[in-house]
Design a protein around this motif. Structure first.
Motif, mmCIF file in Angstrom:
data_model
loop_
_atom_site.group_PDB
_atom_site.id
_atom_site.type_symbol
_atom_site.label_atom_id
_atom_site.label_comp_id
_atom_site.label_asym_id
_atom_site.label_seq_id
_atom_site.Cartn_x
_atom_site.Cartn_y
_atom_site.Cartn_z
ATOM 1 N N PHE A 75 -16.186 -19.425 20.477
ATOM 2 C CA PHE A 75 -15.412 -19.937 19.342
ATOM 3 C C PHE A 75 -14.649 -21.205 19.727
ATOM 4 O O PHE A 75 -14.573 -22.156 18.948
ATOM 5 N N ARG A 76 -14.082 -21.209 20.915
ATOM 6 C CA ARG A 76 -13.338 -22.385 21.379
ATOM 7 C C ARG A 76 -14.263 -23.594 21.502
ATOM 8 O O ARG A 76 -13.912 -24.708 21.095
ATOM 9 N N MET A 96 -13.384 -34.406 24.452
ATOM 10 C CA MET A 96 -14.549 -34.171 25.307
ATOM 11 C C MET A 96 -14.107 -33.754 26.709
ATOM 12 O O MET A 96 -14.705 -32.856 27.320
ATOM 13 N N ARG A 97 -13.054 -34.357 27.203
ATOM 14 C CA ARG A 97 -12.551 -33.999 28.529
ATOM 15 C C ARG A 97 -12.074 -32.535 28.541
ATOM 16 O O ARG A 97 -12.378 -31.773 29.461
ATOM 17 N N ALA A 98 -11.334 -32.138 27.496
ATOM 18 C CA ALA A 98 -10.859 -30.756 27.401
ATOM 19 C C ALA A 98 -12.029 -29.785 27.230
ATOM 20 O O ALA A 98 -12.043 -28.696 27.814
ATOM 21 N N MET A 121 -17.066 -24.143 19.861
ATOM 22 C CA MET A 121 -17.434 -24.610 18.525
ATOM 23 C C MET A 121 -16.293 -25.413 17.887
ATOM 24 O O MET A 121 -16.527 -26.413 17.201
ATOM 25 N N ALA A 122 -15.054 -24.978 18.130
ATOM 26 C CA ALA A 122 -13.896 -25.699 17.585
ATOM 27 C C ALA A 122 -13.791 -27.092 18.200
ATOM 28 O O ALA A 122 -13.464 -28.072 17.507
ATOM 29 N N HIS A 123 -14.084 -27.199 19.492
ATOM 30 C CA HIS A 123 -14.085 -28.511 20.149
ATOM 31 C C HIS A 123 -15.127 -29.431 19.515
ATOM 32 O O HIS A 123 -14.877 -30.630 19.308
ATOM 33 N N HIS A 124 -16.302 -28.877 19.221
ATOM 34 C CA HIS A 124 -17.352 -29.679 18.590
ATOM 35 C C HIS A 124 -16.866 -30.254 17.259
ATOM 36 O O HIS A 124 -17.072 -31.437 16.963
ATOM 37 N N ARG A 125 -16.232 -29.410 16.461
ATOM 38 C CA ARG A 125 -15.748 -29.860 15.154
ATOM 39 C C ARG A 125 -14.662 -30.931 15.301
ATOM 40 O O ARG A 125 -14.625 -31.905 14.534
ATOM 41 N N GLU A 126 -13.798 -30.758 16.294
ATOM 42 C CA GLU A 126 -12.742 -31.754 16.476
ATOM 43 C C GLU A 126 -13.316 -33.080 16.973
ATOM 44 O O GLU A 126 -12.814 -34.153 16.625
ATOM 45 N N LEU A 127 -14.383 -33.002 17.767
ATOM 46 C CA LEU A 127 -15.061 -34.240 18.180
ATOM 47 C C LEU A 127 -15.585 -34.990 16.956
ATOM 48 O O LEU A 127 -15.459 -36.219 16.866
ATOM 49 N N LEU A 128 -16.154 -34.250 16.006
ATOM 50 C CA LEU A 128 -16.654 -34.889 14.788
ATOM 51 C C LEU A 128 -15.514 -35.503 13.981
ATOM 52 O O LEU A 128 -15.673 -36.574 13.387
#
Length: 233
Positions: free
Chosen positions: A183-184, A208-210, A186-193
């Protein structure tokens, strides 16, 4: 007129052997350290031993296979030092790539990234514990990271980072993730977008670093478990 057919056929056979063996390595066909015997591989692939030898030499150069004097080739054994190096390089290269992509990504590339995220979210929602779903998730995740590198529009960067994304330890990441770690991610992917949509390079780089640092921590945990199970077996 001299025919190039034999050379062409050999090149095709070598490429076939290379792709076949690499796909099996990434699919976790053999355990780390497994012997890769030319005769057995040539029979299974359906080519002579020379193309197999060429393929193993190429995979050795990529760091997936190692050659032991008087013993032959075997699958690379991975340890915490390898993991530290791989993720350290990924953080440097891919965070830079995300920074560049934030100002260079096209609308078409952004749409592709959104579609990949939608597909990953759908898998997570339906069958998060399924081994097959995690393998699909892994392939989609690889495409997501590759698309970001492409969106940076830097051939040098893409070439440097390509092998790091497809390392077995990285490629099999989601197979060892806990539900909260998926889940974490996937959330990073969305925030990258979101960062790409805002054309904010600093935001994209930091996420991306996080994202990769969290992946490093999770993969390190799974590597410790694998090592301990091997010692206690």
């Amino acid at each position: 007129m001299v025919s190039n057919a034999p050379a062409s056929q050999h090149g095709h056979a070598s490429e076939k052997a290379y792709r076949w063996i690499k796909q099996k390595i990434l699919a976790n066909r053999w355990p780390d350290g497994a012997a890769l015997k030319e005769r057995d591989l040539s029979q299974e692939i359906g080519v002579s031993r020379t193309p197999v030898r060429d393929a193993l030499r190429r995979l050795t150069q990529e760091g997936l296979v190692e050659t032991i004097p008087n013993q032959g080739s075997r699958l690379k054994r991975w340890d915490s030092a390898d993991l530290e190096e791989i993720f350290g390089l990924r953080v440097l290269l891919e965070s830079y790539g995300a920074r560049m992509a934030a100002t260079r990504v096209t609308e078409q590339e952004l749409a592709q990234l959104h579609a990949l995220c939608d597909s990953m979210d759908a898998l997570v929602a339906e069958e998060m514990q399924s081994a097959e779903a995690k393998q699909q998730l892994t392939r989609l995740n690889e495409r997501f990271h590759e698309t970001i590198l492409q969106a940076a529009h830097s051939h040098r960067l893409a070439a440097l980072a390509a092998q790091l994304i497809s390392f077995p330890l990285v490629y099999r990441t989601f197979e060892t993730y806990e539900p909260n770690e998926i889940f974490r991610s996937m959330a990073h992917h969305r925030e990258l977008l979101d960062a790409f949509g805002a054309r904010d390079p600093i935001w994209a780089e930091s996420i991306m670093r996080a994202h990769l640092s969290a992946g490093h921590r999770s993969t390190s945990r799974s590597l410790v478990k694998i090592t301990e199970s091997g010692v206690n077996a």
